[in-house]
Scaffold this active site. Structure first.
Site, PDB file in Angstrom:
ATOM      1  N   ASN A  37       0.693  -1.213  -0.179  1.00 45.54           N
ATOM      2  CA  ASN A  37       0.167   0.333   0.149  1.00 45.54           C
ATOM      3  C   ASN A  37       0.751   1.300   0.043  1.00 45.54           C
ATOM      4  O   ASN A  37       0.319   2.551   0.208  1.00 45.54           O
ATOM      5  CB  ASN A  37      -1.216   0.195   1.633  1.00 45.54           C
ATOM      6  N   LEU A  38       1.738   1.014   0.011  1.00 42.56           N
ATOM      7  CA  LEU A  38       3.189   1.929   0.198  1.00 42.56           C
ATOM      8  C   LEU A  38       3.650   3.144   1.317  1.00 42.56           C
ATOM      9  O   LEU A  38       3.227   4.320   1.034  1.00 42.56           O
ATOM     10  CB  LEU A  38       2.543   2.801  -1.356  1.00 42.56           C
ATOM     11  N   LEU A  82      18.904   1.845  15.143  1.00 47.60           N
ATOM     12  CA  LEU A  82      20.270   2.338  15.168  1.00 47.60           C
ATOM     13  C   LEU A  82      21.227   2.413  13.326  1.00 47.60           C
ATOM     14  O   LEU A  82      21.040   3.819  14.124  1.00 47.60           O
ATOM     15  CB  LEU A  82      20.718   1.275  15.961  1.00 47.60           C
ATOM     16  N   LYS A 115       3.052  -9.252  16.702  1.00 47.06           N
ATOM     17  CA  LYS A 115       3.116 -10.309  16.135  1.00 47.06           C
ATOM     18  C   LYS A 115       3.170 -11.781  17.055  1.00 47.06           C
ATOM     19  O   LYS A 115       2.834 -12.956  16.528  1.00 47.06           O
ATOM     20  CB  LYS A 115       4.733  -9.695  16.260  1.00 47.06           C
ATOM     21  N   ARG A 171      21.988  -6.502  19.943  1.00 49.56           N
ATOM     22  CA  ARG A 171      21.638  -7.265  19.410  1.00 49.56           C
ATOM     23  C   ARG A 171      22.496  -8.200  18.777  1.00 49.56           C
ATOM     24  O   ARG A 171      23.654  -7.301  18.843  1.00 49.56           O
ATOM     25  CB  ARG A 171      20.352  -5.996  18.715  1.00 49.56           C
ATOM     26  N   SER A 175       9.124 -11.817  14.979  1.00 53.15           N
ATOM     27  CA  SER A 175       9.692 -10.733  15.254  1.00 53.15           C
ATOM     28  C   SER A 175      11.562 -11.126  16.972  1.00 53.15           C
ATOM     29  O   SER A 175      10.219 -12.115  17.609  1.00 53.15           O
ATOM     30  CB  SER A 175       9.868  -9.672  15.343  1.00 53.15           C
ATOM     31  N   TYR A 214       2.679  -3.035  18.624  1.00 55.40           N
ATOM     32  CA  TYR A 214       3.169  -3.907  17.540  1.00 55.40           C
ATOM     33  C   TYR A 214       4.198  -5.845  18.093  1.00 55.40           C
ATOM     34  O   TYR A 214       3.652  -6.712  17.793  1.00 55.40           O
ATOM     35  CB  TYR A 214       4.333  -2.892  17.385  1.00 55.40           C
TER      36      TYR A 214
HETATM   37  C1  UD1 Z   1      12.526  -2.797  17.676  1.00 51.26           C
HETATM   38  C2  UD1 Z   1      12.128  -3.711  17.873  1.00 51.26           C
HETATM   39  C3  UD1 Z   1      11.749  -5.433  17.130  1.00 51.26           C
HETATM   40  C4  UD1 Z   1      11.218  -4.689  15.506  1.00 51.26           C
HETATM   41  C5  UD1 Z   1      11.969  -2.838  15.328  1.00 51.26           C
HETATM   42  C6  UD1 Z   1      11.610  -2.821  14.155  1.00 51.26           C
HETATM   43  C7  UD1 Z   1      12.086  -4.190  20.073  1.00 51.26           C
HETATM   44  C8  UD1 Z   1      12.786  -4.986  21.922  1.00 51.26           C
HETATM   45  N1  UD1 Z   1      12.340  -4.278  19.186  1.00 51.26           N
HETATM   46  O1  UD1 Z   1      14.257  -3.272  17.269  1.00 51.26           O
HETATM   47  O2  UD1 Z   1      11.060  -6.534  17.173  1.00 51.26           O
HETATM   48  O3  UD1 Z   1      11.310  -5.523  14.543  1.00 51.26           O
HETATM   49  O4  UD1 Z   1      12.661  -2.271  16.663  1.00 51.26           O
HETATM   50  O5  UD1 Z   1      11.821  -1.530  13.993  1.00 51.26           O
HETATM   51  O6  UD1 Z   1      10.778  -3.720  20.522  1.00 51.26           O
HETATM   52  N2  UD1 Z   1      19.619   2.320  19.473  1.00 51.26           N
HETATM   53  C9  UD1 Z   1      20.870   4.163  20.318  1.00 51.26           C
HETATM   54  N3  UD1 Z   1      20.035   5.004  19.558  1.00 51.26           N
HETATM   55  C10 UD1 Z   1      19.262   4.922  18.811  1.00 51.26           C
HETATM   56  C11 UD1 Z   1      18.247   4.424  18.211  1.00 51.26           C
HETATM   57  C12 UD1 Z   1      18.415   3.253  18.548  1.00 51.26           C
HETATM   58  O7  UD1 Z   1      21.182   3.838  21.112  1.00 51.26           O
HETATM   59  O8  UD1 Z   1      18.840   6.158  18.114  1.00 51.26           O
HETATM   60  C13 UD1 Z   1      20.136   1.265  19.891  1.00 51.26           C
HETATM   61  C14 UD1 Z   1      18.953   0.742  20.840  1.00 51.26           C
HETATM   62  O9  UD1 Z   1      18.613   1.079  22.295  1.00 51.26           O
HETATM   63  C15 UD1 Z   1      18.835  -0.783  20.725  1.00 51.26           C
HETATM   64  C16 UD1 Z   1      19.679  -0.569  19.514  1.00 51.26           C
HETATM   65  O10 UD1 Z   1      20.034   0.675  19.220  1.00 51.26           O
HETATM   66  O11 UD1 Z   1      20.084  -0.903  21.748  1.00 51.26           O
HETATM   67  C17 UD1 Z   1      19.330  -1.352  18.314  1.00 51.26           C
HETATM   68  O12 UD1 Z   1      17.738  -0.366  18.336  1.00 51.26           O
HETATM   69  P1  UD1 Z   1      16.650  -0.555  17.174  1.00 51.26           P
HETATM   70  O13 UD1 Z   1      17.615  -0.409  15.680  1.00 51.26           O
HETATM   71  O14 UD1 Z   1      15.664   0.847  17.618  1.00 51.26           O
HETATM   72  O15 UD1 Z   1      16.205  -2.519  17.130  1.00 51.26           O
HETATM   73  P2  UD1 Z   1      15.091  -2.630  19.248  1.00 51.26           P
HETATM   74  O16 UD1 Z   1      14.599  -1.784  19.682  1.00 51.26           O
HETATM   75  O17 UD1 Z   1      16.616  -4.215  18.572  1.00 51.26           O
END
Ligand code: UD1
Length: 344
Positions: A34-35, A203, A156, A234, A127, A152
């Site tokens: 659905n974009l 991240l 799942k 992770r 997930s 969310y």
């Molecule tokens: C989350 C969900 C996962 C989902 C995914 C989709 C949970 C536990 N996990 O993954 O199920 O499929 O999102 O979007 O809910 N971080 C920073 N700074 C940032 C962004 C992230 O430090 O600006 C850190 C986070 O704290 C985390 C890691 O990077 O430790 C990964 O974060 P992210 O990429 O958002 O993925 P998840 O939270 O693991």
């Protein structure tokens, strides 16, 4: 020519990489999307990489009549890979009904129509969020499913239960549930990759946008966790490795190799990497500095989770090949391509 596969959400990040691998493996692909969180230009990228333009139809899986018409028109679809879903954890807390509708009604519609049109199998995108904070690491598929921390995450879990109950009731199809860890990176051609809407929540897009100067600084959410460097851990997996697992899963469903009508696999590398290690790998691999600051913890974050991928390694015969160091460079090459195209 192998069979016809419907890929819902096939214009999205993981979906588009999977379409490439399906086409490379000889499958005929129909994409519906659905974009809402993707762009139709990705179809050009898929065509550039594979030399084949997949059929693309803009369609929302919530629209059952439109779905029905699709199956009636494109006869002979043998398998479905169901990516289409909303995926922002934080947003789901504020828009729960939207998340339940988008992520659950869509699956119900597909499962209803599969027997009507003789579709043999469905691969479902789940997930590692279903494990919450696992008691034992690395986490295996039989680890308990913990209460979800967000709508969310709950969708799942409910999706997995719906599939389990449907198969238990004897509905005439098979399913493979794939529990993804953290997919990152982009196709080596940099023709397709992740295109977050607005400020990235994940991240790696935040890292690449900060390195590009689009964001001034990356916030590292917490350095007081019970991990060696204090930041969260992770299991980051190259999106192309992840995509390839879908091809193997679809082969398995359509060639009737599954041991049970429902199988579940972790898709990860088996290696835990902290946020700070990931930044370091990026800086080493690209030679570009990422300004960052340690800030407070993000609500709902799991401290540490990484996969035991042995079940997928043995039973699917699939293993994640790419290292996080190489993968992060593909994410940067994609970010540079976006800049060249004037997108970001
Ligand atoms: C989350 C969900 C996962 C989902 C995914 C989709 C949970 C536990 N996990 O993954 O199920 O499929 O999102 O979007 O809910 N971080 C920073 N700074 C940032 C962004 C992230 O430090 O600006 C850190 C986070 O704290 C985390 C890691 O990077 O430790 C990964 O974060 P992210 O990429 O958002 O993925 P998840 O939270 O693991």
């Amino acid at each position: 020519m192998k069979q016809k596969i419907l890929v819902t959400g096939g214009a999205g990040y993981i979906g588009s990489h999977t379409v490439v691998e399906l086409q490379n493996a000889g499958y005929e692909v129909i994409i519906i999307d659905n974009l809402s969180n993707s762009n139709a230009d990705v179809i050009d990228g898929i065509e550039k990489i594979t030399g084949i333009r997949p059929v693309f139809i803009k369609l929302d899986c919530n629209d059952k009549e439109a779905l029905n018409a699709l199956f009636a028109t494109h006869t002979g679809i043998k398998g479905i890979i169901h990516f289409a879903a909303s995926k922002a954890v934080g947003e789901s807390v504020h828009k729960p009904l939207e998340y339940y509708r988008n992520n659950i009604v869509t699956l119900l519609n597909l499962l209803d129509l599969m027997p009507v049109y003789g579709v043999d199998g469905i691969v479902f995108s789940s997930s590692c969020t279903v494990y919450g904070q696992p008691d034992i690491l690395p986490v295996t598929e039989d680890a308990p499913v913990k209460p979800a921390l967000s709508p969310y995450g709950n969708t799942k879990q409910i999706n997995e239960e719906i599939i389990r109950d449907a198969i238990h009731a004897g509905l005439p199809f098979k399913s493979i549930i794939l529990r993804y860890f953290n997919p990152i990176g982009a196709h080596s051609s940099a023709e397709i990759g992740e295109l977050p809407n607005g400020i990235p929540q994940n991240l790696v897009p935040f890292v690449t946008q900060t390195a590009m100067g689009i964001r001034s600084e990356l916030s590292v959410f917490g350095n007081d966790y019970d991990t060696p460097d204090g930041s969260c851990i992770r299991d980051y997996i190259h999106v192309v490795d992840l995509a390839k697992a879908h091809v193997v899963a679809m082969d398995r469903l359509l060639e009737n190799k599954s041991e049970d009508a429902l199988e579940t696999f972790n898709l990860g590398t088996g290696r835990g990497v902290s946020v700070l290690e990931l930044i370091e790998a990026f800086e080493k691999g690209t030679g570009v500095k990422v300004p960052y600051r340690i800030v407070g913890r993000r609500e709902g974050d799991i401290e540490k989770v990484w996969a035991n991928p042995e079940h997928a390694n043995k039973v699917l015969g699939w293993t994640a090949r790419e290292t996080v160091e190489d993968t992060i460079v593909t994410a940067w090459n994609w970010q540079k391509k976006l800049r060249e195209r004037g997108i970001q």
